[in-house]
Design an enzyme around this catalytic site. Structure first.
Site, PDB file in Angstrom:
ATOM      1  CE  LYS A   1      -5.491   2.683   2.760  1.00 19.48           C
ATOM      2  NZ  LYS A   1      -6.084   2.695   4.101  1.00 19.48           N
TER       3      LYS A   1
ATOM      4  CG  ASP B   1      -5.669   0.425   7.583  1.00 18.31           C
ATOM      5  OD1 ASP B   1      -4.585   0.882   8.012  1.00 18.31           O
ATOM      6  OD2 ASP B   1      -6.249   0.895   6.584  1.00 18.31           O
TER       7      ASP B   1
END
Ligand code: NAP
Length: 269
Positions: free
Chosen positions: A66, A100
């Protein structure tokens, strides 16, 4: 020809993303398929270029890719601030997003809990905490962060600007001023049965959101029930972060109920 989507990471064997997205494609009768690929950091740039060259529709990224991905994508402003990418879209170059925080925000809003002008205490200062902290600050919350390593909480608070960072001992000073408590640490995961906050430290107007979803009712959420506070499980964050990615890739409204049911079945909940 089928449009291909994928999640990249390592380990990747237990990712729920393939079944979740494939159930969504099937429900909407879309000619698309979603797979998982094991990719290491040093191969990420090649993997992204390869996926783009082969006409992939989009990607999700997970541990340990990420943060590395920021060097290889055109990151949207929120993802750049968070410092991590979990969604890639190939429609116009290689664009990177982080869904997220949006997943967490939608989960809380679904419960009818307002975020704007509310005092939020985030436990943890890792990747998920960063996504939630920046997203909630942008949504007008007063963000407080408490972490086992206090320096990380203070660093994150300084990056946000109008936020405060503490050690976990802040919890002992009382949560009377806090409206929303969010656990983003790994405490409570699996069979650990741990919690950083007990029922005695909570009040009945507190919304208690645990992003750990395995088990669904973590010890922290059991404590919230005991305190007559409002427990919110992490399952819909998982669904909504995926749903946001789905929306970015396809422009279609994601079938979140079906995605949720698929994930719950897979987790045997
Ligand atoms: P991460 O970057 O590794 O961060 C872990 C955090 O947990 C750090 O703040 C760390 O504190 C803290 N921590 C670890 N062990 C602890 C302990 N024994 N006591 C107190 N604090 C402790 O992990 P992440 O990517 O943010 O993910 C965190 C959790 O959220 C994972 O369980 C993950 O599965 C879950 N998650 C759920 C969703 C969802 O969709 N529901 C999405 C993302 C993540 P230090 O800084 O002191 O090490």
């Amino acid at each position: 020809m089928k449009k291909v989507f994928a999640v990249l990471g390592n380990p990747i064997e237990h990712s729920l993303s393939p079944i979740m997205h494939n159930s969504a494609f099937e429900a909407l009768d879309m000619d698309c398929t979603y797979h998982a690929f094991r990719v290491e950091k040093n191969n990420l740039e090649d993997a992204l270029q390869g996926a783009k060259a082969m006409g992939f529709g989009g990607l999700n990224l997970t541990v340990p890719l990420k943060e590395t991905a920021l060097s290889f994508v055109d990151a949207d402003p929120l993802a750049a601030k968070i410092g991590a990418i979990n969604t890639i879209d190939f429609k116009d170059g290689i664009k990177g997003y982080n869904t997220d925080g949006i997943g967490a925000k939608r989960t809380i809003e679904d419960e009818g809990v307002e975020i704007k002008d509310k005092n939020v205490l985030i436990l943890g200062a890792g990747g998920a905490a960063r996504a939630i902290a920046f997203t909630f600050a942008e949504a007008g919350a007063m963000v407080n962060i408490a972490n086992r390593t206090p320096e990380r909480a203070m660093q994150l608070a300084a990056e946000i600007g109008d936020a405060r960072g503490y050690g976990l001992d802040i919890v002992d000073k009382g949560l009377d001023e806090i409206d929303i408590l969010i656990n983003t640490t790994t405490v409570g995961l699996g069979n650990s049965n741990g919690t950083l906050v007990s029922a005695e430290q909570m009040h009945s107007d507190l919304a208690v959101f645990d992003i750990v979803y395995n088990p669904l009712m973590t010890k922290l959420l059991q404590e919230a029930e005991t305190a007559d506070a409002r427990p919110i499980t992490g399952i819909m964050m998982l669904v909504y972060q995926g749903a946001e990615a789905f929306r970015i890739w396809t422009g279609r409204e994601p079938p979140t109920e079906i995605m949720k049911r698929t994930v719950m079945e897979a987790l045997d909940i």
